[in-house]
Design an enzyme around this catalytic site. Structure first.
Site, short mmCIF file in Angstrom:
data_model
loop_
_atom_site.label_atom_id
_atom_site.label_comp_id
_atom_site.label_asym_id
_atom_site.label_seq_id
_atom_site.Cartn_x
_atom_site.Cartn_y
_atom_site.Cartn_z
N ASP A 144 0.81 -1.23 0.00
CA ASP A 144 0.00 0.00 0.00
C ASP A 144 0.83 1.27 0.00
O ASP A 144 0.31 2.35 -0.24
CB ASP A 144 -0.93 0.02 1.23
CG ASP A 144 -1.96 -1.08 1.19
OD1 ASP A 144 -2.36 -1.48 0.08
OD2 ASP A 144 -2.37 -1.55 2.28
N MET A 186 -6.47 -2.25 -4.05
CA MET A 186 -6.26 -2.29 -2.60
C MET A 186 -5.84 -0.93 -2.06
O MET A 186 -5.35 -0.07 -2.79
CB MET A 186 -5.22 -3.35 -2.25
CG MET A 186 -5.78 -4.77 -2.29
SD MET A 186 -4.57 -5.97 -1.71
CE MET A 186 -5.64 -7.39 -1.48
N SER A 524 19.62 3.05 -21.75
CA SER A 524 20.99 2.91 -21.25
C SER A 524 21.22 3.60 -19.91
O SER A 524 22.17 3.30 -19.21
CB SER A 524 21.99 3.46 -22.28
OG SER A 524 21.85 2.81 -23.51
N ARG A 649 25.13 -21.88 -22.28
CA ARG A 649 24.23 -21.37 -23.30
C ARG A 649 24.40 -19.85 -23.34
O ARG A 649 24.72 -19.23 -22.32
CB ARG A 649 22.77 -21.71 -23.00
CG ARG A 649 22.45 -23.20 -23.01
CD ARG A 649 22.50 -23.77 -24.42
NE ARG A 649 22.08 -25.17 -24.44
CZ ARG A 649 22.86 -26.21 -24.24
NH1 ARG A 649 24.16 -26.01 -23.95
NH2 ARG A 649 22.40 -27.44 -24.29
#
Length: 774
Positions: A144, A186, A524, A649
């Site tokens: 909140d 909320m 950037s 990877r």
């Protein structure tokens, strides 16, 4: 030892930042205060591996609960016994004002509790002396953003992400069916989520507990909705905070609003109550970095505390972590509710803080257009131009500038396709309704090009004369293309979107002797004079989300390391902060040179890591960090050296980092900073009204940005000496101070600079500079 505990609901945090920052021995208390009262398995030691791989998890892994027992002295006596038995004398509490108040009571009673335990024989006198005082530091976790003293609480930005995702989805169907949507978010006692959501989506109306609508609001709202429909707006959005009230403190519900719209206007109206979806999901990049920074500050504050040090709360002021007296903040938070109960709503808004007040004032200026007859005309024309690569949030900035300018009595002119379009006369007056719905659009609706004004100066001057442009707002990033000979004969590098070129051309073309201000907008985040640029937060979230998915892709497979290349030119902001937000093992940047020995050390570090239960690695590389150690080179090196231990990877994220809908932060930041830029232009034009003078001084051509906790207009002439023109980066960058933190969290030996960690400040302390409200 230091203990960490959660209180309240739905907190998003980053425990590894807390647990590992300064390599203390730490324990965590599950189930909040209930865990402290119950003790036993609820209080466990947190080690490195136990807090790994939780960065992207929402909520809190150690649990949180409300505890009636801790409100009694008997309950606090049990909690004290459990802490003393484990040698815990430092407590970091993450929660709201009630939780932090409880922590402060516990701290004040500590010595008395220990004496009572000793008298009953539960602990001995030596333990009383050894653990004679308890240090308490609070961090505020609340979606909140309802705690006074901080611009942003942990979890708020993530909740805004959930809300904006829903609003963007709803807006498409609402436009298709010409519907009115009433969205309830909320905020039982605080309207921050509703307010910022309304700013971020350009809502027609917003209902907040701190600022109830004036008497007769029903008719005013219906008139506003019908006027917007008359301007061919195909949808209406009304945002309602769940705690919305009228001036008599009576609830205003979403169903009441729907019935009013249907009865008075006959519009097809739907109600959407977002509920607990706002508490869920993955934490945003902003929340991960904020929690990490606040966690470090909390640990440092505990280690520096003495028996005389009062309990403090770690807060965010602008872009700076500060410590404030805990009970002063709690008292101010409670004073807000008291002011609302007593009908002192102006006081309630001021007590919420400058961030809330700034958001509310900006929304009012942008949402409600006064009749033309009620707006004093300035007889000034203001041009707006986007330059450089597209950045998410540019359109929100343009919308804000156009509407503020019109409200100030100016004629607003949009310049299409950057300086090239300026030279060709692609200039058109733009009105209030023309920019409706722009806040959620990515890219640049005006169009933008990297071309700088150097070769078009005469043509641009002609167009400025033809359209009588009296001031210019430039929204964009940092470009360098060659050099320009100024009238004085000195070399001036092309930078800051041509501001320096336009400044240098003032002696030759008097059309450029006008107020000019630049609002930084680039993924950037490399513009001198500002800690933040529009678009960088969206790009950072794209990187973080992608890293999360990439790491998840290896879940359940063999050991794997991912090499990921980010954008940013020579600026390592995205790589470094993306690494901090995604939990990277290393981030290679231009600002911190590295060699083959560093690469080898990183490979060895990852090899050791793979022997533990953590079997995934993440390495980020800024695209221009080194011309020889390319992404391919690093991938091949890691692949070769990691044979038999892990495989690799690689991913080049590319221009996906520039695309997508703007994040809530970029929408809000672009809206507010652009509005402030227009206020500066209006002030400058008023100063010269009737005097017929030209603007020649350095302070009439500025960059507007956030620096620490201040909002500053800095002349580009002064910023030149702070700029590395060759590499298009500032000579000093604030985020480099967080560099060691990323290394510490990746289990490297590093020293974190704590010299900026200050003493307690007064909650009401205000500097002479203009506060930068995030």
């Amino acid at each position: 030892m230091i203990s960490f505990g959660h209180l309240g609901e739905g907190v998003r945090w980053r425990p590894d930042a807390l647990t590992l920052s300064l390599r203390c021995r730490n324990v965590t208390s599950g189930k909040g205060y209930q865990g402290m009262v119950d003790g036993g398995s609820n209080i466990v030691e947190a080690d490195w591996e136990s807090v790994s791989s939780i960065l992207q998890v929402g909520g809190t892994i150690i649990g949180s609960a409300r505890c009636k027992a801790f409100r009694t002295r008997e309950g606090r006596l049990k909690a004290a016994r459990n802490l003393v038995q484990l040698g815990i004398t430092n407590l970091c509490v993450i929660g709201g004002d009630g939780s932090l108040t409880g922590a402060n009571i516990f701290r004040k009673e500590w010595s008395g509790l220990l004496e009572e335990l000793a008298q009953s024989g539960q602990i001995d006198k030596e333990e009383v002396q050894k653990h004679s005082y308890l240090n308490v530091v609070g961090m505020v976790g609340s979606i909140d953003n309802d705690f006074c003293g901080t611009d942003m609480t942990i979890g708020t930005d993530s909740a805004l992400h959930r809300i904006i995702e829903v609003i963007d989805a709803i807006m498409t169907t609402a436009q298709s069916h010409q519907r009115t949507f009433v969205l309830e978010v909320m905020g039982r006692h605080c309207g921050y989520l509703a307010l910022v959501s309304a700013l971020a989506c350009g809502a027609d109306w917003v209902f907040l507990p701190e600022s109830p609508p004036e008497e007769g609001w029903q008719e005013n709202m219906c008139v506003k909705l019908s006027e917007n429909r008359a301007r061919k707006k195909r949808l209406n959005i009304i945002i309602v905070s769940e705690g919305a009230i009228d001036t008599q403190n009576k609830p205003i519900t979403s169903e009441q609003i729907k019935e009013l719209v249907v009865t008075q206007l006959g519009y097809d109206t739907r109600v959407t109550i977002l509920g607990h979806v706002q508490r869920g999901g993955t934490p945003s990049a902003f929340d991960r970095i904020l929690a990490s920074r606040m966690g470090v500050e909390a640990v440092v504050a505990l280690l520096q505390a003495t028996p005389e040090t009062p309990a403090c709360v770690v807060s965010l002021s602008g872009n700076q972590a500060v410590r404030l007296p805990l009970m002063e903040c709690v008292q101010m938070t409670q004073d807000v509710q008291k002011a609302m109960d007593e009908g002192r709503f102006k006081d309630a808004v001021q007590l919420r803080g400058r961030s809330f007040e700034s958001n509310l004032n900006t929304y009012k200026r942008l949402a409600i257009k006064k009749p033309d007859a009620h707006i004093p005309k300035s007889n000034c024309n203001v041009g707006i131009i986007n330059v450089g690569a597209p950045a998410a949030g540019m359109n929100a900035a343009v919308r804000s500038a156009v509407r503020v300018g019109i409200a100030d009595g100016h004629k607003m002119f949009a310049v299409y396709d950057g300086f090239e379009g300026f030279a060709k006369g692609q200039i058109k007056e733009i009105g209030w309704g023309d920019v409706g719905g722009w806040t959620g659009q990515g890219g640049s609706i005006l169009g933008t090009k990297r071309t700088l004004p150097g070769k078009y100066l005469t043509e641009i001057a002609t167009q400025m004369h033809t359209h009588s442009i009296n001031a210019l707002l430039i929204i964009g990033g940092f470009e360098v293309r060659g050099h320009l000979c100024s009238p004085a004969g000195s070399l001036v590098l092309r930078a800051y979107l041509g501001l320096l070129e336009l400044s240098a051309a003032r002696e030759k073309h008097e059309e450029f002797c006008i107020p000019m201000v630049m609002v930084p907008a680039t993924v950037s985040n490399n513009v001198p004079g500002s800690d933040f640029s529009i678009g960088a937060d969206t790009a950072l979230n794209t990187i973080t989300d992608t890293c999360d998915r990439i790491k998840q892709s290896a879940s359940g497979t063999k050991r794997r390391v991912f090499i990921i290349e980010t954008m940013g030119g020579y600026c390592g902001y995205l790589a470094n902060m993306g690494g901090l937000a995604a939990g990277a093992d290393a981030a290679y940047i231009f600002e911190e040179p590295f060699d083959i020995r560093d690469l080898q050390a990183n490979v060895e570090h990852l090899t050791e890591k793979m022997k533990t239960s953590i079997q995934r690695g993440l390495v980020l590389r800024n695209e221009s960090c080194n011309e020889n150690y390319t992404t391919d080179f690093i991938y091949q090196l890691y692949s070769e050296e990691g044979k038999g231990v892990f495989d690799c990877r690689k991913n080049v994220l590319g221009h996906m980092q520039q695309g997508g809908a703007p994040s809530p932060f970029d929408r809000n930041f672009g809206t507010k900073i652009s509005a402030r830029a227009m206020q500066w232009i209006t002030t400058k034009l008023k100063e010269s009204h009737g005097k017929g003078r030209r603007f020649l001084t350095d302070d009439s051509i500025c960059v507007l940005g956030i620096s620490k906790r201040n909002l500053l207009f800095q002349p580009v002439a002064e910023l030149k000496k702070e700029t590395d023109f060759e590499h298009r980066i500032p000579k000093e960058q604030w985020w480099l101070k967080l560099r060691p933190l990323m290394k510490i969290l990746a289990k490297y030996k590093a020293s974190f600079e704590v010299s900026d960690s200050g003493l307690l400040e007064n909650v009401h302390q205000r500097g002479q500079e203009e506060h930068a409200a995030i």
